[in-house]
Design a protein around this motif. Structure first.
Motif, PDB file in Angstrom:
ATOM      1  N   MET A   1      10.356  -9.506   1.541  1.00 51.65           N
ATOM      2  CA  MET A   1       9.259  -9.249   0.624  1.00 51.65           C
ATOM      3  C   MET A   1       8.106  -8.560   1.330  1.00 51.65           C
ATOM      4  O   MET A   1       7.475  -7.666   0.783  1.00 51.65           O
ATOM      5  N   ARG A   2       7.823  -9.001   2.538  1.00 55.51           N
ATOM      6  CA  ARG A   2       6.708  -8.446   3.302  1.00 55.51           C
ATOM      7  C   ARG A   2       6.961  -6.970   3.651  1.00 55.51           C
ATOM      8  O   ARG A   2       6.063  -6.155   3.602  1.00 55.51           O
ATOM      9  N   SER A   3       8.213  -6.630   3.983  1.00 53.82           N
ATOM     10  CA  SER A   3       8.532  -5.250   4.354  1.00 53.82           C
ATOM     11  C   SER A   3       8.424  -4.323   3.138  1.00 53.82           C
ATOM     12  O   SER A   3       8.067  -3.152   3.279  1.00 53.82           O
ATOM     13  N   ALA A   4       8.717  -4.833   1.956  1.00 54.14           N
ATOM     14  CA  ALA A   4       8.581  -4.029   0.744  1.00 54.14           C
ATOM     15  C   ALA A   4       7.114  -3.699   0.465  1.00 54.14           C
ATOM     16  O   ALA A   4       6.781  -2.584   0.047  1.00 54.14           O
ATOM     17  N   ILE A   6       4.734  -3.500   2.760  1.00 58.27           N
ATOM     18  CA  ILE A   6       4.304  -2.543   3.786  1.00 58.27           C
ATOM     19  C   ILE A   6       4.822  -1.148   3.448  1.00 58.27           C
ATOM     20  O   ILE A   6       4.093  -0.152   3.571  1.00 58.27           O
ATOM     21  N   LEU A   7       6.062  -1.059   2.994  1.00 60.85           N
ATOM     22  CA  LEU A   7       6.632   0.229   2.606  1.00 60.85           C
ATOM     23  C   LEU A   7       5.862   0.837   1.437  1.00 60.85           C
ATOM     24  O   LEU A   7       5.551   2.032   1.433  1.00 60.85           O
ATOM     25  N   LEU A   8       5.519   0.018   0.450  1.00 58.76           N
ATOM     26  CA  LEU A   8       4.734   0.487  -0.687  1.00 58.76           C
ATOM     27  C   LEU A   8       3.359   0.964  -0.240  1.00 58.76           C
ATOM     28  O   LEU A   8       2.880   2.021  -0.664  1.00 58.76           O
ATOM     29  N   LEU A   9       2.733   0.239   0.637  1.00 59.10           N
ATOM     30  CA  LEU A   9       1.423   0.614   1.158  1.00 59.10           C
ATOM     31  C   LEU A   9       1.500   1.939   1.919  1.00 59.10           C
ATOM     32  O   LEU A   9       0.642   2.810   1.757  1.00 59.10           O
ATOM     33  N   LEU A  10       2.526   2.120   2.728  1.00 59.86           N
ATOM     34  CA  LEU A  10       2.702   3.371   3.466  1.00 59.86           C
ATOM     35  C   LEU A  10       2.948   4.555   2.525  1.00 59.86           C
ATOM     36  O   LEU A  10       2.457   5.659   2.757  1.00 59.86           O
ATOM     37  N   CYS A  11       3.703   4.324   1.457  1.00 60.50           N
ATOM     38  CA  CYS A  11       3.946   5.390   0.471  1.00 60.50           C
ATOM     39  C   CYS A  11       2.648   5.796  -0.225  1.00 60.50           C
ATOM     40  O   CYS A  11       2.386   6.979  -0.417  1.00 60.50           O
ATOM     41  N   ILE A  12       1.853   4.817  -0.600  1.00 59.83           N
ATOM     42  CA  ILE A  12       0.576   5.106  -1.256  1.00 59.83           C
ATOM     43  C   ILE A  12      -0.349   5.849  -0.293  1.00 59.83           C
ATOM     44  O   ILE A  12      -0.980   6.841  -0.665  1.00 59.83           O
ATOM     45  N   LEU A  13      -0.423   5.388   0.940  1.00 59.33           N
ATOM     46  CA  LEU A  13      -1.251   6.040   1.947  1.00 59.33           C
ATOM     47  C   LEU A  13      -0.784   7.475   2.190  1.00 59.33           C
ATOM     48  O   LEU A  13      -1.597   8.402   2.271  1.00 59.33           O
ATOM     49  N   GLY A  14       0.501   7.684   2.274  1.00 57.72           N
ATOM     50  CA  GLY A  14       1.054   9.031   2.462  1.00 57.72           C
ATOM     51  C   GLY A  14       0.723   9.948   1.296  1.00 57.72           C
ATOM     52  O   GLY A  14       0.371  11.114   1.487  1.00 57.72           O
ATOM     53  N   ALA A  15       0.812   9.436   0.076  1.00 56.45           N
ATOM     54  CA  ALA A  15       0.498  10.244  -1.104  1.00 56.45           C
ATOM     55  C   ALA A  15      -0.977  10.627  -1.135  1.00 56.45           C
ATOM     56  O   ALA A  15      -1.331  11.756  -1.479  1.00 56.45           O
ATOM     57  N   VAL A  16      -1.849   9.708  -0.762  1.00 53.59           N
ATOM     58  CA  VAL A  16      -3.286   9.991  -0.728  1.00 53.59           C
ATOM     59  C   VAL A  16      -3.594  11.054   0.316  1.00 53.59           C
ATOM     60  O   VAL A  16      -4.328  12.015   0.055  1.00 53.59           O
ATOM     61  N   LEU A  17      -3.035  10.903   1.507  1.00 56.53           N
ATOM     62  CA  LEU A  17      -3.278  11.881   2.570  1.00 56.53           C
ATOM     63  C   LEU A  17      -2.712  13.246   2.211  1.00 56.53           C
ATOM     64  O   LEU A  17      -3.331  14.274   2.464  1.00 56.53           O
ATOM     65  N   TRP A  18      -1.537  13.292   1.599  1.00 60.37           N
ATOM     66  CA  TRP A  18      -0.919  14.565   1.226  1.00 60.37           C
ATOM     67  C   TRP A  18      -1.749  15.264   0.151  1.00 60.37           C
ATOM     68  O   TRP A  18      -1.980  16.464   0.225  1.00 60.37           O
TER      69      TRP A  18
END
Length: 92
Positions: A1-4, A6-18
């Motif tokens: 659950m924790r890794s999901a 973190i993965l969601l957070l990284l995806c959101i962060l990547g989309a914001v930066l892009w």
């Protein structure tokens, strides 16, 4: 659950930066003049011109020949002013 999470957070962060990087590149001028062509081109060989945008580092006029070659020229030069006037008058 924790890794999901973190993965969601990284995806959101990547989309914001892009999207931020994409938005910063949206207002870059397509063509600027960094050096002027020094030789004269016959007026009858020039079919059009474009003035570069004001956010370019150097003012310029892009001369377009009949064969679609593009040359940067100094807009303050008397010959270039004459070329621009000739093209403007020939369109009417």
């Amino acid at each position: 659950m924790r890794s999901a999470q973190i993965l969601l957070l990284l995806c959101i962060l990547g989309a914001v930066l892009w999207s931020t990087a994409k938005a910063n590149n949206a207002n870059i001028p397509e063509e600027c003049c960094f050096a002027y062509y020094q030789r004269r081109i016959a007026i009858d060989k020039i079919k059009a011109y474009e003035v570069t945008r004001s956010d370019c580092s150097k003012k310029g006029v892009i001369l377009i020949t009949q064969r679609n070659y593009r040359f940067c020229a100094n807009p303050e030069e008397p010959f270039i002013k004459k070329v621009m006037k000739y093209i403007d008058e020939s369109k009417f």
